[in-house]
Design a protein around this motif. Sequence first.
Motif, mmCIF file in Angstrom:
data_model
loop_
_atom_site.group_PDB
_atom_site.id
_atom_site.type_symbol
_atom_site.label_atom_id
_atom_site.label_comp_id
_atom_site.label_asym_id
_atom_site.label_seq_id
_atom_site.Cartn_x
_atom_site.Cartn_y
_atom_site.Cartn_z
ATOM 1 N N HIS A 191 7.264 3.183 -3.747
ATOM 2 C CA HIS A 191 6.885 3.601 -2.393
ATOM 3 C C HIS A 191 8.070 3.428 -1.442
ATOM 4 O O HIS A 191 8.875 2.514 -1.599
ATOM 5 C CB HIS A 191 5.717 2.766 -1.875
ATOM 6 N N HIS A 210 3.326 6.737 -9.347
ATOM 7 C CA HIS A 210 3.786 7.278 -8.068
ATOM 8 C C HIS A 210 5.173 7.870 -8.268
ATOM 9 O O HIS A 210 6.048 7.244 -8.857
ATOM 10 C CB HIS A 210 3.857 6.174 -7.009
ATOM 11 N N ASP A 266 0.868 -1.175 0.000
ATOM 12 C CA ASP A 266 0.000 0.000 0.000
ATOM 13 C C ASP A 266 0.907 1.228 0.000
ATOM 14 O O ASP A 266 2.101 1.118 -0.306
ATOM 15 C CB ASP A 266 -0.972 -0.014 1.184
ATOM 16 N N GLU A 267 0.364 2.394 0.306
ATOM 17 C CA GLU A 267 1.151 3.631 0.223
ATOM 18 C C GLU A 267 2.314 3.665 1.206
ATOM 19 O O GLU A 267 3.249 4.440 1.032
ATOM 20 C CB GLU A 267 0.239 4.844 0.455
#
Length: 487
Positions: free
Chosen positions: A272, A411, A244-245
């Motif tokens: 990330h 991202h 996830d983030e």
Amino acid sequence: MEPLTLLQFTRPDPGRTETLVSQIYADLRTGMTSGAIPVGTRLPSSRRAAAILGVSRNTVNTAYDLLRAEGLVEIALQRRPVVTGGSAMPVVDMRAAPLAPTPPRVASNWTCDHREPCFIDRNGAMAPGRPDPALFPHEAWARTLRRASRHRLAAGDFAPPSSPPSPSLPALREELARGLARDRGMTVDPSQIIITGGTQASLALVALVLARPGDRVLMEDPGYMGARAAMLGAGLVPEPMPLDEEGARVPPAGDRARLVYLTPSNQYPLGHRLSLARRLAFIDHARRTGAIILEDDYDSEFHWRGREIAAMHALGSGREVIYLGTTSKALAPTLHLAWMVVPTELVKPFTQAQRNLGMMANLQIQAAYGDWLASGEYRAHLRRISRCYARRGAMLAERLREAFGKRVSLHGPDGGLQLALVFRAGQDEDAALQALHAAGFSPSRLSALCLQAGMTGLVIGFADATEQKITRFCDTLAASFAGAETP
């Protein structure tokens, strides 16, 4: 291979402990290495195989890519995979040995068959993870190499006559220890550093020294396929850790995987950064379960946004984490130079295993790199290329967002030499790759890096990205999208 024949070799079952990818890969590999699937056999296309086996196409593509990494199949665009070898390769049944109830022995005197590393030849532009060869400091490196060549580099120069020759140059170990303390917050004794011929060699050594065939290794999903290949090559069973983030999610308290592989500074390929809370939670998990964390710090030299967090190794006691570093991003992969920081009690078995397997790095290259670190030339080179790579990464991300908007997501990049472009529904990964390869570009297939994540898209390198290349890349990708959307 007809559908009925394919089902004779593999029947993936979601109820088993191994992932579907591991089941398909292991079953087909066994058929190929035993000769039951002869050389020249054409496998079903990934689309057809997915329909036959009742799994996703990404699952089949990943299994096929792992077979290709071992040289067992050849895959070309718009052609069914063909079996190219395997009869001479030993069979490793990854499901034969259950997880040991006690910590595995540290092996330092085994023999091991050779397996191809999971690298794909990428000669086109904007390949992920590859530094710009035009920025390599040829003259400065040549001068350093000439100085190193004047030294006597016989193995006996680096160890007392009564000791075995050292695979790692003490002067380089000392320079690396100083650099790790200054840049990554790590306090290590130079003797804890093992110099290897590349990260792939480091991972193979870890897997073979610290685990047994059948042991589980948790890996980021999507994640670095070379690490996955090294673990499979040692007979380990990779299992996915979703992201996830904040980066990879910490496994449940009762999980007893032997190894945990992480790229915390710049997760490959999504970019990330593993949060500090997650880093501490992973270290706590390792302490409670006896797992060992493999911290692959493959490109922490390139950090574009925010404040870097210290290496995970610096946050623990020095026993929970094995730290992996490399020159492949800051200099060139062809130098084949990397290092590990291991707990003091493991230095001897790792060194012995390295000698037994012949996995040493060239001493002359070690001497040259150590001299370059000591002179300050390396840090000056790093400052120059970092500014250039930061500009190129920002330019690529901006152009991709302008060109494709909500049709894709991406991202960063917050660091590194690549970014992941994740496709939304309706974007055809195969069509995009075919068009880009035809135009001379070499991005990676995002779906091939997934165990279960089910993402499609591209992993795009920007180290050699110029404004002209970026424009042509975006135009080519936009045309492939338009063609895929045309009824």
